[in-house]
Enzyme design. Sequence first.
Site, PDB file in Angstrom:
ATOM      1  N   LYS A   1      12.873  -8.424 -66.960  1.00 27.38           N
ATOM      2  CA  LYS A   1      13.520  -7.932 -65.758  1.00 27.38           C
ATOM      3  C   LYS A   1      13.320  -8.970 -64.645  1.00 27.38           C
ATOM      4  O   LYS A   1      12.443  -9.809 -64.791  1.00 27.38           O
ATOM      5  CB  LYS A   1      12.943  -6.584 -65.375  1.00 27.38           C
TER       6      LYS A   1
ATOM      7  N   LYS B   1       1.845  -1.654 -53.360  1.00 28.58           N
ATOM      8  CA  LYS B   1       0.881  -2.756 -53.433  1.00 28.58           C
ATOM      9  C   LYS B   1      -0.170  -2.537 -52.347  1.00 28.58           C
ATOM     10  O   LYS B   1       0.102  -1.893 -51.334  1.00 28.58           O
ATOM     11  CB  LYS B   1       1.580  -4.081 -53.152  1.00 28.58           C
TER      12      LYS B   1
ATOM     13  N   THR C   1       5.632 -22.434 -69.860  1.00 31.38           N
ATOM     14  CA  THR C   1       4.397 -22.752 -69.131  1.00 31.38           C
ATOM     15  C   THR C   1       4.304 -21.906 -67.861  1.00 31.38           C
ATOM     16  O   THR C   1       3.453 -22.152 -67.018  1.00 31.38           O
ATOM     17  CB  THR C   1       4.337 -24.249 -68.752  1.00 31.38           C
TER      18      THR C   1
ATOM     19  N   HIS D   1      10.240   0.652 -64.554  1.00 30.57           N
ATOM     20  CA  HIS D   1       9.079   1.347 -65.124  1.00 30.57           C
ATOM     21  C   HIS D   1       9.076   2.846 -64.821  1.00 30.57           C
ATOM     22  O   HIS D   1       8.958   3.674 -65.725  1.00 30.57           O
ATOM     23  CB  HIS D   1       7.773   0.759 -64.589  1.00 30.57           C
TER      24      HIS D   1
ATOM     25  N   ALA E   1       4.172 -16.310 -69.379  1.00 29.00           N
ATOM     26  CA  ALA E   1       3.773 -16.907 -70.656  1.00 29.00           C
ATOM     27  C   ALA E   1       2.263 -17.150 -70.659  1.00 29.00           C
ATOM     28  O   ALA E   1       1.574 -16.858 -71.635  1.00 29.00           O
ATOM     29  CB  ALA E   1       4.520 -18.207 -70.872  1.00 29.00           C
TER      30      ALA E   1
HETATM   31  O1  LIG Z   1       6.517  -5.284 -63.588  1.00 27.91           O
HETATM   32  C1  LIG Z   1       5.642  -5.283 -62.758  1.00 27.91           C
HETATM   33  O2  LIG Z   1       4.444  -4.719 -63.044  1.00 27.91           O
HETATM   34  C2  LIG Z   1       3.266  -5.214 -62.428  1.00 27.91           C
HETATM   35  C3  LIG Z   1       2.159  -4.233 -62.738  1.00 27.91           C
HETATM   36  O3  LIG Z   1       2.015  -4.108 -64.119  1.00 27.91           O
HETATM   37  P1  LIG Z   1       0.644  -3.603 -64.761  1.00 27.91           P
HETATM   38  O4  LIG Z   1       0.894  -3.684 -66.203  1.00 27.91           O
HETATM   39  O5  LIG Z   1      -0.435  -4.523 -64.274  1.00 27.91           O
HETATM   40  O6  LIG Z   1       0.436  -2.205 -64.264  1.00 27.91           O
HETATM   41  C4  LIG Z   1       3.473  -5.367 -60.939  1.00 27.91           C
HETATM   42  O7  LIG Z   1       2.346  -5.968 -60.352  1.00 27.91           O
HETATM   43  C5  LIG Z   1       4.677  -6.229 -60.682  1.00 27.91           C
HETATM   44  O8  LIG Z   1       4.948  -6.290 -59.284  1.00 27.91           O
HETATM   45  C6  LIG Z   1       5.906  -5.728 -61.390  1.00 27.91           C
HETATM   46  O9  LIG Z   1       6.928  -6.699 -61.321  1.00 27.91           O
END
Ligand SMILES: O=C1O[C@H](COP(=O)(O)O)[C@@H](O)[C@H](O)[C@H]1O
Length: 827
Positions: free
Chosen positions: A167, A352, A14, A259, A18
């Site tokens: 992660k 961000k 939940t 990533h 998810a």
């Molecule tokens: O893994 C993560 O990715 C998101 C951004 O992913 P997206 O698919 O929307 O580009 C990120 O906002 C987050 O902080 C991070 O943990």
Amino acid sequence: ASPRHSGVILLGGTGDLARKYLWQALFDAFMRREVPVGGGEGEEQRPWMFTLFAGGSSHASVATNRLKDIFDNNVKCADRHGSSSVCEAKKGEFFTKVTYFQLHLGEDYGAMCESMLRSLNQDKTATKEVLLYLAVPPSVFRPALKNFKAECKFGDDKVSVKIVLEKPQGQDWASADKLSEELLKMFKEEQLYRTDHYLAKSVVTNILPFRAANPQLEKLLNRDYVDRVEIFMKETVGVEDRYSFYNDMGVIRDVFQNHLTQLLTLIALDLPVNLTNIPSAIEQAKLQVLKRVIRASQPSTLLGQYATYTFEAAKEIPESNITALVPTFAAVMLKLRSPRWLDVPFLLVSGKKLDERSSYIRIIFKDNDVCVSNCAEADHHTAHSADQKQQQTSEHHHRPHHQYHVPRSSKKQIVFHIGHGPAKIPLISMSRSLLEPEYPDSLEEVFDPEVFSKEHSYYGDYPQNFYHATPVNNADAYSTLIEEVLQGRRQHFVSTKQLLLAWQVWDNVLAFYPSRVPRVYDAGDPASLLNFVVRGDNLEFAAEDQKQDGMKVVPELHQLHQAQTPATFLGRRMVSGTKEGLAVQLAREIEQAAESEIASKGVFHVAFSGGTTPVLLWQMLAQSFASEYWVHVHVWQVDERCVRAAADTHSNLFQLDRQLLRFVAVPWSHVHAMPVDVAGRLCDPELQGDRQYADSIRHALPNLQFDFVVLGLGADGHTASLFPQSPALNADSQTLVTVTEQGPKDTPRRMTMTLPLINRAKRVAVLVTGVDKEGILNQLEDSGGGIKMGVVDKFPILGVNPGNGTLSWFIDYEAYFGKEDFFFAEE
Ligand SMILES: O=C1O[C@H](COP(=O)(O)O)[C@@H](O)[C@H](O)[C@H]1O
């Protein structure tokens, strides 16, 4: 074919992930099998049943309501699911399949798994599997997996088990290594599916197929043609409701280690030639890249934090827990130690609250074309040639003629638009002036210029100057991930080896993270404070921050502290600074000494102590020491713990290797490891390892004079492995190396150089960092230094007194000034 039955257990069922992605992805998987339209996996026509469990800590009644809310509001029927009325009915059916389990104790897991087993065993002929998806915070990984392993005995019933892990996997290399070790004690590597949802984004899954379809492009992907590679992940959102998580993570752990590093590997890897065994060949190629990444350094890293970070974080977490310096933005230049990519900057950028949401990889090619004649025409021709060629071949490629004017092409580049940004759909765009691409079946060419916002110039060029293609299957990343797990394909997941190598790339940055003041920027960065320039191996912000540049605080306080620290300690030279500054300075001095010794006698002998203090120094040396010197360098150990040298993380050699030796061209025959582990016999007196080491020193250095010895200082006054009151302190001048028993409890037995040997060195540096050294420095000052009766027994460091050499103290501000937070001392 026998039916298949997948039992899915979604822990954190939940939770946020998810709710946003996983239930939709599971529903997609369910629908693909129920109504195999629109890209369903054709081969899977055999019956495929699902049993769906959600697990969590909430009470069942609360969780069931949340699940209902998720199914009502977040799980959607779409065109890909076929007829909407059929889909809605199926959605209802899907929801009724979900059972929630409140999980606290081991027995809760036992009850859940028994129920799963009953469901799976209904059809004895089915091929059965359980897929445990941990969409939970990392603190829950261990207990959940231990309970699952202990209570759920699926193997007896021929049920295969797959574990899917989100992660973050650790906080740094060491914690990731520990976690992986624990995981691998419970499960096999093939059972682990570590997600990195970027690897499953549609453009990303197409990078390698696109490269493979364009062999001519492969010839251009190297240092001769590529100017730089930009890997960007820009977000407009802030940390939102994830402050308690982000506070410990910051942008490097959150997205760089996973990533962005993964994207780098897909661009930089050598495309496997042997296409018969693709997944393992790709795995090997990725590992090769990760091994070759030169770790990020201080000067090649820029950090930022959005202005309202601490204010917003304080709404979610107690103010005292806020990590004030956590970066929400970083720009890092990585380079690879590979003939193919040597010196090509890979610029990784993410943040961000930036001006736009956009994720892309941009390969920018060098402008190598030199025009001699008819250049105006040549420019015009370059811009049109691709179009003309296209007209000639359009029948074959079905490429329509462009009706619009194609402006002059300015940059040769390939842009992988992973998501958002100026492209309205995921796209792979390639400059027309570069090549006419071929596309694999998984990509289709896009001719409609409406797919990108025209009002924007397009990465320094016009959209018309590119060929564009979009993935045929633009499924959401999590939908792809779930499908891949069900199909048992691991290529888009992160292996243990990849994970650990990727952490190694970033450990270095994480080490200076907590003491580096990030540049503060306003949401959207309206003042463009984050723009930066590349200068050689350094990144620098392009504009000075007039308002509140945090970086300025440091030099000012640095000057303040410089003014307060004397130039000597106990009558010998003292260098003071931040611990990073000291590492840089000491690395520079070692380098200068090496240069001068190599110039005069062709060789340089340096001895390092162990422990954690020299780690930053090693990292600096690994980056700054020009490789041609290393072949003339001999590396010795001042001391070593009597442990398994190659395998035990307590071993000084292990750390020295991990932080320095593996990154430099020092010949292995020049690495003089203390023989503490001879065929598993640890410092066995019969083997006389200490005498052997002394003999090697006599052989290599007939005058017994090391060019440089780097020592540390223990909080009890010990140095090398010479502890207070140790008989080793009384070694005579013939005893160069000895074994002591006086070390701390975890590793009491050590092999160490003795004072008579150390004191013959040409240069000795004592590196002292960290607040816990303040006490001993005060005691040493109180003792007045000098060799008085019994003082060396009490403080072994005071026995270090090179007769014909220099002794320099490198003491950081924390050790010298104590607890004071020197960054904010003036507040
Ligand atoms: O893994 C993560 O990715 C998101 C951004 O992913 P997206 O698919 O929307 O580009 C990120 O906002 C987050 O902080 C991070 O943990």
